[in-house]
Design an enzyme around this catalytic site. Structure first.
Site, PDB file in Angstrom:
ATOM      1  N   LYS A 165      10.991  19.131   2.583  1.00 32.71           N
ATOM      2  CA  LYS A 165      10.763  17.944   3.412  1.00 32.71           C
ATOM      3  C   LYS A 165      10.226  16.756   2.604  1.00 32.71           C
ATOM      4  O   LYS A 165      10.443  15.603   2.976  1.00 32.71           O
ATOM      5  CB  LYS A 165       9.822  18.271   4.574  1.00 32.71           C
ATOM      6  CG  LYS A 165      10.463  19.156   5.641  1.00 32.71           C
ATOM      7  CD  LYS A 165       9.456  19.522   6.719  1.00 32.71           C
ATOM      8  CE  LYS A 165       9.992  20.588   7.649  1.00 32.71           C
ATOM      9  NZ  LYS A 165      10.691  20.038   8.800  1.00 32.71           N
ATOM     10  N   LYS A 167      -3.771  20.131  -2.468  1.00 33.08           N
ATOM     11  CA  LYS A 167      -2.606  19.776  -1.644  1.00 33.08           C
ATOM     12  C   LYS A 167      -3.057  19.167  -0.317  1.00 33.08           C
ATOM     13  O   LYS A 167      -2.445  18.220   0.189  1.00 33.08           O
ATOM     14  CB  LYS A 167      -1.754  21.031  -1.406  1.00 33.08           C
ATOM     15  CG  LYS A 167      -0.283  20.725  -1.201  1.00 33.08           C
ATOM     16  CD  LYS A 167       0.544  21.994  -1.181  1.00 33.08           C
ATOM     17  CE  LYS A 167       1.983  21.677  -0.798  1.00 33.08           C
ATOM     18  NZ  LYS A 167       2.792  22.873  -0.612  1.00 33.08           N
ATOM     19  N   SER A 217      16.748  30.666  10.065  1.00 33.25           N
ATOM     20  CA  SER A 217      17.034  29.446  10.832  1.00 33.25           C
ATOM     21  C   SER A 217      18.060  29.682  11.942  1.00 33.25           C
ATOM     22  O   SER A 217      19.126  30.252  11.721  1.00 33.25           O
ATOM     23  CB  SER A 217      17.551  28.348   9.903  1.00 33.25           C
ATOM     24  OG  SER A 217      17.908  27.216  10.665  1.00 33.25           O
ATOM     25  N   LEU A 218      17.721  29.195  13.137  1.00 31.15           N
ATOM     26  CA  LEU A 218      18.647  29.263  14.269  1.00 31.15           C
ATOM     27  C   LEU A 218      19.305  27.907  14.529  1.00 31.15           C
ATOM     28  O   LEU A 218      19.955  27.723  15.552  1.00 31.15           O
ATOM     29  CB  LEU A 218      17.899  29.736  15.527  1.00 31.15           C
ATOM     30  CG  LEU A 218      17.322  31.157  15.473  1.00 31.15           C
ATOM     31  CD1 LEU A 218      16.597  31.495  16.769  1.00 31.15           C
ATOM     32  CD2 LEU A 218      18.397  32.195  15.189  1.00 31.15           C
ATOM     33  N   SER A 219      19.138  26.975  13.588  1.00 30.98           N
ATOM     34  CA  SER A 219      19.740  25.648  13.756  1.00 30.98           C
ATOM     35  C   SER A 219      21.247  25.705  13.988  1.00 30.98           C
ATOM     36  O   SER A 219      21.761  25.011  14.878  1.00 30.98           O
ATOM     37  CB  SER A 219      19.434  24.769  12.534  1.00 30.98           C
ATOM     38  OG  SER A 219      18.082  24.411  12.521  1.00 30.98           O
ATOM     39  N   GLY A 257       1.867  21.829   4.052  1.00 33.07           N
ATOM     40  CA  GLY A 257       3.265  21.683   3.659  1.00 33.07           C
ATOM     41  C   GLY A 257       3.924  20.486   4.318  1.00 33.07           C
ATOM     42  O   GLY A 257       3.257  19.625   4.904  1.00 33.07           O
ATOM     43  N   GLY A 317       7.027  28.062  18.146  1.00 30.92           N
ATOM     44  CA  GLY A 317       7.596  26.755  17.861  1.00 30.92           C
ATOM     45  C   GLY A 317       8.985  26.514  18.424  1.00 30.92           C
ATOM     46  O   GLY A 317       9.643  25.552  18.010  1.00 30.92           O
ATOM     47  N   ASN A 334      12.977  15.434   7.827  1.00 29.71           N
ATOM     48  CA  ASN A 334      13.639  16.656   8.292  1.00 29.71           C
ATOM     49  C   ASN A 334      15.087  16.400   8.732  1.00 29.71           C
ATOM     50  O   ASN A 334      15.807  17.330   9.060  1.00 29.71           O
ATOM     51  CB  ASN A 334      12.855  17.306   9.440  1.00 29.71           C
ATOM     52  CG  ASN A 334      13.089  16.606  10.769  1.00 29.71           C
ATOM     53  OD1 ASN A 334      13.151  15.384  10.833  1.00 29.71           O
ATOM     54  ND2 ASN A 334      13.219  17.375  11.832  1.00 29.71           N
ATOM     55  N   VAL A 348       4.304  27.061  14.454  1.00 28.30           N
ATOM     56  CA  VAL A 348       5.556  26.303  14.333  1.00 28.30           C
ATOM     57  C   VAL A 348       6.744  27.238  14.105  1.00 28.30           C
ATOM     58  O   VAL A 348       7.894  26.848  14.315  1.00 28.30           O
ATOM     59  CB  VAL A 348       5.512  25.237  13.205  1.00 28.30           C
ATOM     60  CG1 VAL A 348       4.424  24.212  13.477  1.00 28.30           C
ATOM     61  CG2 VAL A 348       5.340  25.861  11.845  1.00 28.30           C
TER      62      VAL A 348
END
Length: 262
Positions: A65, A154, A14-16, A127, A231, A86, A208
């Site tokens: 999520k 699913k 993650s680059l958040s 997902g 993404g 999210n 994504v």
């Protein structure tokens, strides 16, 4: 000092934190944003941290999520429509789940001027982000939406929410204009066991995943003469909306923002 974080498992990619800390500094907000590897059993404790204002906001990524929802007080209309969250905020002592993935995906396609009107879209994976992509495609006038997942049940579950989509068995590829990888396949250089190039080239392959910037899914598509996009802009736009919810500030999306994620 305010504290924010992103939860997921895996979370190392993650680059958040990089993006949110850049915006916090730019907007002179005294806060820090971190990433947190979480197990599902730890979700109640995390929500309690928000309730106690030990955390001021949380982003949610794979695979939580959906699983965070039972622990929240209420959902925004977008989160209700998709049963996917999210972004988590505390608003007037209530813990609220939001979904900024929908607008993130829409704006990402508009950024590259790709028009889905009357097109056929195939989504790989059922997902937490898949319902957001389905709703965004419907909002933009996509004509046919196909969904395929290794676990057929699913995908069927998502059809309960969006009854006008078509569920395909894994490996049964319909003709499409745009195919979207909404799975985590590619984070660790894996490949799909799907014949995605049997309808020729000039298709649009969207992933994504933004880190790595080019998955094998995109590399193979490019080699076969297809248009590709990762993404990154979806990630930036969904983060932009989360940031605004928490801080009541709309940060700038400029070249500097995009460059720090390259």
């Amino acid at each position: 000092m305010k504290k924010f974080c992103v939860i997921g498992n895996p979370i190392e990619h993650s680059l958040s934190p990089k993006l949110h800390n850049f915006w916090l500094k730019k907007n002179k907000i005294e806060a820090i944003y971190e990433k947190k590897l979480l197990e599902e059993k730890e979700i109640p404790k995390l929500i309690e941290s928000i309730r106690k204002s030990e955390l001021n906001g949380v982003n949610v990524t794979v695979p939580f999520k959906n699983s965070v929802i039972p622990f929240l007080d209420s959902l925004s209309s977008e989160a209700k429509k998709t049963n996917s969250v999210n972004t988590i905020c505390k608003e007037e002592d209530k813990i609220i789940g939001h979904n900024t993935d929908i607008v993130g995906f829409e704006l990402a396609l508009r950024y590259i001027n790709y028009d889905v009107t009357r097109k056929k879209a195939l989504i790989l994976g059922a997902g937490g982000v898949s319902p957001s992509i389905i709703l965004a495609l419907k909002n933009m006038g996509c004509e046919n939406i196909y969904l395929t997942n290794r676990t057929f049940e699913k995908a069927e579950k998502i059809k309960e929410t969006f009854n006008d989509i078509t569920i395909q068995k894994w490996g049964d590829i319909p003709e499409f204009d745009i195919v979207i990888n909404a799975t985590s396949v590619g984070l660790n250089k894996e490949n799909f066991d799907l014949e995605l190039n049997k309808f020729g080239n000039n298709k649009f392959f969207y992933d994504v995943i933004y880190n790595p910037s080019e998955t094998n899914f995109l590399k193979d598509a490019k080699l076969n003469g297809n248009k590709t996009e990762n993404g990154r802009m979806m990630f930036i736009y969904q983060a932009h909306q989360s940031f605004a919810l928490w801080n009541k500030v709309l940060p700038k999306i400029d070249k500097g923002t995009i460059e720090i994620l390259k």
